[in-house]
Design a protein around this motif. Structure first.
Motif, short mmCIF file in Angstrom:
data_model
loop_
_atom_site.label_atom_id
_atom_site.label_comp_id
_atom_site.label_asym_id
_atom_site.label_seq_id
_atom_site.Cartn_x
_atom_site.Cartn_y
_atom_site.Cartn_z
N SER A 1 1.07 -1.42 -0.25
CA SER A 1 0.04 -0.42 -0.15
C SER A 1 0.66 1.32 -0.10
N VAL A 2 0.36 2.39 -0.50
CA VAL A 2 0.85 3.84 -0.48
C VAL A 2 0.30 4.15 0.45
N ARG A 3 -0.43 3.53 1.58
CA ARG A 3 -0.59 4.83 2.77
C ARG A 3 0.28 4.76 3.17
N ARG A 4 0.97 5.36 3.56
CA ARG A 4 1.74 6.06 4.99
C ARG A 4 1.56 6.59 6.03
N PRO A 5 1.39 5.41 7.31
CA PRO A 5 1.26 5.65 8.63
C PRO A 5 1.12 6.77 9.31
N LEU A 6 0.17 7.60 9.16
CA LEU A 6 1.21 9.35 10.08
C LEU A 6 1.41 8.53 11.96
N PRO A 7 1.89 9.69 12.31
CA PRO A 7 2.46 8.85 13.51
C PRO A 7 1.45 9.53 14.97
N LEU A 8 1.31 8.49 15.37
CA LEU A 8 0.88 7.44 16.59
C LEU A 8 0.70 8.73 18.02
N THR A 9 1.47 9.95 18.12
CA THR A 9 1.83 10.98 18.61
C THR A 9 0.46 11.55 18.74
N GLN A 136 -11.05 15.39 16.93
CA GLN A 136 -10.05 14.94 16.00
C GLN A 136 -8.60 14.99 16.59
N PRO A 137 -7.79 13.39 16.25
CA PRO A 137 -6.44 12.97 16.33
C PRO A 137 -5.78 14.92 15.94
N GLU A 138 -5.15 15.50 17.04
CA GLU A 138 -4.29 16.51 16.67
C GLU A 138 -2.59 16.27 16.70
N PHE A 139 -1.98 16.29 15.53
CA PHE A 139 -0.64 15.54 15.74
C PHE A 139 0.03 16.85 15.77
N GLU A 140 1.72 16.18 17.09
CA GLU A 140 2.46 16.50 17.01
C GLU A 140 3.75 16.65 16.04
N GLY A 141 4.27 18.06 16.23
CA GLY A 141 5.60 17.87 14.81
C GLY A 141 5.24 17.98 12.88
N GLU A 142 4.11 18.79 13.64
CA GLU A 142 3.61 19.13 12.07
C GLU A 142 5.03 19.28 11.14
N ASP A 143 5.48 20.49 11.27
CA ASP A 143 6.62 20.79 10.46
C ASP A 143 7.26 19.55 9.97
N GLU A 144 7.46 18.66 10.61
CA GLU A 144 8.56 16.57 10.36
C GLU A 144 7.19 16.21 9.23
N GLN A 145 6.04 16.44 9.81
CA GLN A 145 5.69 15.75 8.98
C GLN A 145 5.40 16.40 7.32
N PRO A 168 -5.55 12.01 4.30
CA PRO A 168 -4.83 10.85 6.07
C PRO A 168 -6.49 11.08 6.94
N ARG A 169 -7.06 9.65 7.38
CA ARG A 169 -8.28 9.96 8.41
C ARG A 169 -8.20 8.99 10.01
N PRO A 170 -7.17 10.43 9.74
CA PRO A 170 -7.27 9.68 11.81
C PRO A 170 -8.69 10.22 12.14
N HIS A 171 -8.59 8.42 13.65
CA HIS A 171 -9.75 8.79 14.46
C HIS A 171 -9.81 8.04 15.62
N GLY A 200 -7.38 3.38 9.01
CA GLY A 200 -7.64 3.06 7.82
C GLY A 200 -8.56 1.77 8.67
N ILE A 201 -9.34 0.89 7.87
CA ILE A 201 -10.25 -0.45 8.46
C ILE A 201 -9.66 -1.28 7.57
N GLN A 202 -9.73 -2.65 7.68
CA GLN A 202 -8.71 -3.82 6.74
C GLN A 202 -9.50 -4.64 7.46
N ALA A 203 -9.90 -5.08 6.32
CA ALA A 203 -10.63 -6.98 7.06
C ALA A 203 -9.54 -8.09 6.57
N ASP A 204 -8.85 -7.49 5.75
CA ASP A 204 -7.71 -8.77 4.88
C ASP A 204 -6.39 -8.48 6.23
#
Length: 791
Positions: A1-9, A136-145, A168-171, A200-204
């Motif tokens: 997949s080409v989707r990159r997970p966003l930081p979990l922080t 909505q989740p707010e991510f730290e390190g926006e410049d790095e992102q 991105p769709r963080p929930h 993301g949501i995945q069944a596989d």
């Protein structure tokens, strides 16, 4: 997949997450037909009288024509309507206002007896801040992102570069369940897993990325617990942040031990249903932001869908497609995750001109539409979300009329604007078939009718929804009754009262010409689609174009721009002086519809036909009977025999030949209507003579059968390669009780055979009008034939 997970922080913030609201849906484009329904009939004294059946459609359309039809999208109107959709006020009484509306609209009865009032009471007692439930989740390190985003990305390459980059769709888990109106679980997740975020949501389990919600949907083939346990374990190892699991798995202590405490787990009785509903919330109800055209019926869905797509693309719309041929956006195919499809492995046949005779060509790296299964509803929302994120403006959606629960559930969560009715006719109905229905067909049809009518019953908004109805169909009364809440446009060949009516049509071996009468005027359509059944498909597309306010000139241009529908009356033209058609007709009724259209224009009809293994055996002699009645030369061959012996399948088909023809050779030592590979060498001339005399041949190798048919064709003939359509593989027994696939595409093989005609034409003394080629059998006089008894 080409989707990159966003930081979990992440941390809580005051940024409200937009809740799904019915008012957020953009205005739909079938204003013309909706407006016509509101206009009083000239015979009516009361404004708005009737439900659409008594409207003088022609007068209403001409009035609208005088006023000006406008564009498909009225300038500024969408923006004005969007402005009416206000965000819910940030107070304690409206936190889940939008989610409640969604729940009401998506059948409140599905929510087990836990009301919003009970949820609010529990929330008050727990002391939880309601406003935080919409954050909505707010991510730290926006410049790095931002720096990461600026780096080279797969989205900047190839087909991806044509479309906007999906956001991105963080929930937060509790927000996701709250948006879906699962209030009890939302409250529990807020308390126990407040900081769990899913991306993301995945069944596989093999596709799970770090931070995904994994939905463990039991498969139909193997619903046992062992498979489920393994899939959960694989998902956890891949980094799943949350799990949606079936309640019955709580009985397995081994499963509970492998789930880390930090992973949020939700147990539900029906994972398939909850996963689809969560996906609606996750992707912000994608169907509401798209012009959705659903095509429903027992036949003609794919062809009609492609024609409608042609019309919408003529209006410069970015069109998505979800059908039996492909899931796609514009010219790019989509996978079940809604991403642009890319082969996961090397295609061994990539550089090959064709397959090889009597050999299995490896099949890998090919595209296929996701098979219907428990994940279908979830995949549908993900694909619609992927279309919307990439700038799609509309989607054509095939509704399979099946009593299968997965197909039934698929359309529940799709907000449709226009539903098109192709046909619910039984065999012998609209298609003018001469064949009686079997008991199995009657039972199947009853279930199909109920499922096909369901989308019309969900049409309730006359200002934004419409129905397109086939007035010649025997089930038209049921469809009109189901769609009585919205305006409709009818079409027909037989019934001249239809708004869209075929005045005349004619076919040759290359194309059809249709004169269509509409309320806005007459039009001429020229299409490579042959047959009476395809006239209905074209009329359905014209009616849909009218409902969407498309000018007549654009309707014609859109339909005529569709030169190829894969495997649906697909004409293979390499400059030869005869026609080659690849069609998916795999039932007696569908084959008869195709052959009857060719019977007049063609000098000779040469048919290549097979039947798939491990399917209804009673169908085989019936489809062979149809082929015999219409074909001048007929070749029986393989079509995915699977684990059945190919010779048995062909013998079942040969049983459909007239008894008088078979009995002529009852004195033969070996039955002559079989592949010559099954008889001794000395008997081959007798077998070939019998087949040549009757022009009924058997060649189990489909590679050879296609080449024999094309090599035998003369100017003005038609070669019909029937049954497989766009399918590009065949299945054979693997010797271990299973099956294996081999690459085989009728269209590829036909083009390869046509490319060799130049060499054959150099053999000027070789007679190729009959099979086998040559004249040796013409001089053979030792064949014994038995005189058939008088009837």
């Amino acid at each position: 997949s080409v989707r990159r997970p966003l930081p979990l922080t992440c941390s809580s913030s005051n940024i409200p997450h937009r809740l799904l609201q019915p008012s957020a849906r953009p205005p739909l484009q079938c204003k013309l037909v909706a407006r016509a329904a509101k206009e009083p009939s000239p015979a009516s004294d009361e404004p708005g009288e009737g439900d659409g059946e008594d409207i003088d459609v022609e007068a209403a359309f001409h009035q609208l024509l005088e006023e000006g039809l406008g564009d498909l999208h009225d300038e500024g109107e969408g923006e004005a309507d969007q402005g009416e959709a206000e965000m819910p006020p940030d107070d304690e009484n409206s936190t889940f206002e939008g989610a409640e509306a969604i729940a009401d609209e998506l059948e409140k009865s599905r929510r087990p007896g836990y009301t919003e009032e009970q949820w609010r009471e529990g929330l008050e007692a727990s002391g939880i801040d309601r406003n935080s439930m919409t954050e909505q989740p707010e991510f730290e390190g926006e410049d790095e992102q931002e720096e990461l985003d600026a780096e080279s990305s797969p989205y900047d390459e190839g087909a991806h570069a044509k479309y906007p980059r999906p956001p991105p769709r963080p929930h937060f888990m509790h927000v996701l369940f709250g948006k879906a109106a699962y209030y009890e679980e939302a409250t529990r997740l807020q308390t126990e897993h407040e900081d769990v975020v899913v991306y993301g949501i995945q069944a596989d389990p093999t596709l799970v990325l770090e931070g995904d919600l994994f939905c463990c949907i039991p498969s139909d083939d193997c619903p046992d617990s062992e498979e489920a346990l393994q899939s959960v374990y694989d998902a956890i190892q891949s980094g799943a942040a949350a799990l949606l699991l079936p309640s019955e798995l709580q009985a397995f202590p081994d499963l509970l031990q492998i789930i880390p405490e930090e992973i949020a787990v939700v147990w539900v009785p029906a994972v398939e249903e909850v996963a689809a509903r969560l996906a609606v919330s996750f992707f912000d109800a994608p169907s509401r932001d798209l012009l959705m055209v659903a095509v429903s019926g027992t036949r003609g869905k794919s062809t009609t869908s492609w024609l409608i797509r042609g019309i919408l693309e003529e209006m410069e719309q970015v069109a998505g497609m979800m059908g039996s041929i492909e899931w796609s956006l514009a010219e790019d195919r989509l996978d079940s995750d809604g991403d642009l499809w890319e082969p996961s492995e090397e295609d061994p046949a990539k550089d090959r001109e064709c397959s090889a005779p009597f050999k299995l060509t490896p099949y890998a790296g090919k595209y296929s539409v996701p098979s219907p299964g428990p994940e279908l509803s979830l995949s549908t929302q993900k694909v619609l979300g992927g279309m919307k994120d990439r700038g799609a403006t509309c989607c054509i959606f095939e509704v399979t009329p099946s009593s299968d629960e997965h197909h039934l559930n698929q359309a529940i969560w799709v907000d449709v604007n226009v539903v098109v009715h192709t046909t619910l006719a039984p065999p012998g109905g609209m298609g003018k078939s001469s064949l009686p229905m079997t008991t199995a067909q009657k039972e199947e049809l009853e279930g199909a009718v109920e499922a096909a009518v369901a989308p019309f019953e969900r049409l309730m908004d006359p200002d934004s929804q419409a129905a397109i109805i086939n007035l010649d169909d025997p089930a038209v009364t049921l469809v009109i009754k189901a769609a009585q809440g919205v305006p409709h446009i009818t079409y027909a060949i037989e019934n001249q009262d239809a708004a869209v009516w075929a005045e005349s049509f004619k076919f040759d071996i290359w194309e059809s010409e249709i004169i269509v009468r509409t309320p806005l005027g007459r039009l001429q359509v020229i299409s490579p689609l042959l047959g009476r059944h395809n006239v209905y498909n074209i009329l359905a597309a014209v009616a849909t174009g009218l409902a969407l306010k498309v000018p007549l000139v654009s309707i014609v241009a859109g339909i005529e721009s569709v030169e190829i529908i894969p495997g649906r009356c697909e004409v293979i033209d390499e400059g030869q002086d005869f026609s080659v058609i690849v069609d998916s007709a795999d039932t007696p009724e569908a084959l008869e519809a195709m052959l009857s259209a060719l019977k007049g224009p063609a000098n000779r009809i040469i048919t290549v036909l097979g039947c798939r293994g491990e399917e209804d055996r009673s169908m085989r002699p019936r489809i062979a009977e149809v082929a015999h009645n219409y074909s001048d030369l007929l070749i029986f061959t393989n079509d995915s025999p699977c684990r059945e012996p190919p010779e048995q399948i062909i013998q079942d088909m040969v049983a459909g030949l007239p008894e008088q023809l078979i009995n002529r050779y009852s004195g033969y030592v070996y039955f002559p209507f079989q592949d010559q590979g099954h008889v001794p060498l000395w008997f081959e001339p007798y077998l070939q003579k019998a087949q040549r005399t009757t022009r009924r041949h058997v060649m189990e190798d489909r590679f050879s059968a296609i080449r024999a048919a094309i090599g035998t064709a003369q100017p003005g003939d038609v070669v019909l390669i029937a049954g497989r359509g766009h399918n590009d593989y065949m299945e054979y027994e693997d010797g271990e009780g299973g099956t294996r696939r081999g690459w085989f595409d009728d269209r590829v093989e036909a083009r390869a055979a046509l490319s060799k005609l130049a060499y054959l034409n150099q053999l000027t003394k070789l007679s190729r009008r009959e099979l086998p080629w040559g004249s040796a059998l013409s001089e053979m006089d030792t064949v014994v034939e038995v005189e058939a008894p008088p009837s």
